[in-house]
Design a protein around this motif. Sequence first.
Motif, PDB file in Angstrom:
ATOM      1  N   GLN A  34      -2.764  14.849 -18.527  1.00  0.00           N
ATOM      2  CA  GLN A  34      -4.113  15.417 -18.454  1.00  0.00           C
ATOM      3  C   GLN A  34      -4.065  16.882 -18.027  1.00  0.00           C
ATOM      4  OE1 GLN A  34      -5.906  12.688 -15.722  1.00  0.00           O
ATOM      5  NE2 GLN A  34      -6.510  11.243 -17.314  1.00  0.00           N
ATOM      6  N   ASN A  35      -3.288  17.163 -16.992  1.00  0.00           N
ATOM      7  CA  ASN A  35      -3.204  18.544 -16.510  1.00  0.00           C
ATOM      8  C   ASN A  35      -2.462  19.440 -17.494  1.00  0.00           C
ATOM      9  OD1 ASN A  35      -4.684  18.246 -14.151  1.00  0.00           O
ATOM     10  ND2 ASN A  35      -2.919  17.574 -12.994  1.00  0.00           N
ATOM     11  N   GLY A  36      -1.516  18.888 -18.196  1.00  0.00           N
ATOM     12  CA  GLY A  36      -0.788  19.664 -19.189  1.00  0.00           C
ATOM     13  C   GLY A  36      -1.656  20.078 -20.355  1.00  0.00           C
ATOM     14  N   THR A  37      -2.656  19.271 -20.664  1.00  0.00           N
ATOM     15  CA  THR A  37      -3.569  19.634 -21.744  1.00  0.00           C
ATOM     16  C   THR A  37      -4.709  20.522 -21.243  1.00  0.00           C
ATOM     17  OG1 THR A  37      -4.827  17.578 -21.464  1.00  0.00           O
ATOM     18  CG2 THR A  37      -3.066  17.577 -23.113  1.00  0.00           C
TER      19      THR A  37
ATOM     20  N   LEU B 150       7.674  14.044 -11.072  1.00  0.00           N
ATOM     21  CA  LEU B 150       7.941  12.971 -12.020  1.00  0.00           C
ATOM     22  C   LEU B 150       9.439  12.847 -12.272  1.00  0.00           C
ATOM     23  CD1 LEU B 150       6.949  10.754 -13.900  1.00  0.00           C
ATOM     24  CD2 LEU B 150       6.564  12.512 -15.649  1.00  0.00           C
ATOM     25  N   ASP B 151      10.119  13.964 -12.437  1.00  0.00           N
ATOM     26  CA  ASP B 151      11.580  13.945 -12.605  1.00  0.00           C
ATOM     27  C   ASP B 151      12.255  13.271 -11.416  1.00  0.00           C
ATOM     28  OD1 ASP B 151      11.460  15.232 -15.039  1.00  0.00           O
ATOM     29  OD2 ASP B 151      11.985  17.204 -14.225  1.00  0.00           O
ATOM     30  N   ARG B 152      11.797  13.598 -10.213  1.00  0.00           N
ATOM     31  CA  ARG B 152      12.382  13.019  -9.007  1.00  0.00           C
ATOM     32  C   ARG B 152      12.193  11.495  -8.988  1.00  0.00           C
ATOM     33  NH1 ARG B 152      11.301  11.018  -4.405  1.00  0.00           N
ATOM     34  NH2 ARG B 152       9.052  11.192  -4.583  1.00  0.00           N
ATOM     35  N   LEU B 153      10.986  11.048  -9.336  1.00  0.00           N
ATOM     36  CA  LEU B 153      10.704   9.614  -9.363  1.00  0.00           C
ATOM     37  C   LEU B 153      11.530   8.905 -10.438  1.00  0.00           C
ATOM     38  CD1 LEU B 153       6.822   9.586  -8.892  1.00  0.00           C
ATOM     39  CD2 LEU B 153       8.565   9.012  -7.190  1.00  0.00           C
TER      40      LEU B 153
ATOM     41  N   ARG C  28       0.850  24.035 -10.851  1.00  0.00           N
ATOM     42  CA  ARG C  28       0.471  22.625 -10.611  1.00  0.00           C
ATOM     43  C   ARG C  28       1.176  21.693 -11.587  1.00  0.00           C
ATOM     44  NH1 ARG C  28      -5.700  24.447 -10.771  1.00  0.00           N
ATOM     45  NH2 ARG C  28      -4.668  25.727 -12.315  1.00  0.00           N
ATOM     46  N   VAL C  29       1.219  22.092 -12.834  1.00  0.00           N
ATOM     47  CA  VAL C  29       1.857  21.264 -13.862  1.00  0.00           C
ATOM     48  C   VAL C  29       3.366  21.188 -13.626  1.00  0.00           C
ATOM     49  CG1 VAL C  29       2.279  21.020 -16.341  1.00  0.00           C
ATOM     50  CG2 VAL C  29       0.030  21.767 -15.530  1.00  0.00           C
ATOM     51  N   VAL C  30       3.964  22.323 -13.303  1.00  0.00           N
ATOM     52  CA  VAL C  30       5.405  22.357 -13.041  1.00  0.00           C
ATOM     53  C   VAL C  30       5.742  21.480 -11.832  1.00  0.00           C
ATOM     54  CG1 VAL C  30       7.332  23.841 -12.354  1.00  0.00           C
ATOM     55  CG2 VAL C  30       5.740  24.596 -14.125  1.00  0.00           C
ATOM     56  N   ALA C  31       4.938  21.572 -10.764  1.00  0.00           N
ATOM     57  CA  ALA C  31       5.187  20.767  -9.566  1.00  0.00           C
ATOM     58  C   ALA C  31       5.092  19.277  -9.880  1.00  0.00           C
ATOM     59  CB  ALA C  31       4.209  21.154  -8.465  1.00  0.00           C
ATOM     60  N   MET C  32       4.093  18.894 -10.672  1.00  0.00           N
ATOM     61  CA  MET C  32       3.960  17.483 -11.051  1.00  0.00           C
ATOM     62  C   MET C  32       5.127  17.028 -11.908  1.00  0.00           C
ATOM     63  SD  MET C  32       0.027  16.758 -11.968  1.00  0.00           S
ATOM     64  CE  MET C  32      -1.147  17.867 -11.257  1.00  0.00           C
ATOM     65  N   SER C  33       5.552  17.878 -12.800  1.00  0.00           N
ATOM     66  CA  SER C  33       6.687  17.551 -13.655  1.00  0.00           C
ATOM     67  C   SER C  33       7.955  17.353 -12.826  1.00  0.00           C
ATOM     68  CB  SER C  33       6.894  18.662 -14.681  1.00  0.00           C
ATOM     69  OG  SER C  33       8.006  18.389 -15.489  1.00  0.00           O
TER      70      SER C  33
END
Length: 56
Positions: free
Chosen positions: A18-21, A37-40, A29-34
């Motif tokens: 959603q944030n990427g779009t 997600l990579d960490r998880l 914000r998008v980079v931090a979420m990404s």
Amino acid sequence: MEERLLRKIEALRKVLYQNGTTYCLTDARVVAMSQELDRLLNEYQRIVTNKQMSFW
């Protein structure tokens, strides 16, 4: 634990999409979420690999 982690991964993946779009893909914000997600995903992979190794 594994199931809870998968739910977190899926929820974060949806928010990231959603944030990427909404924002630019290079938005902080998008980079931090990404990165989160990579960490998880790495954590999940480590759990699955350890399970498989302990099976043998």
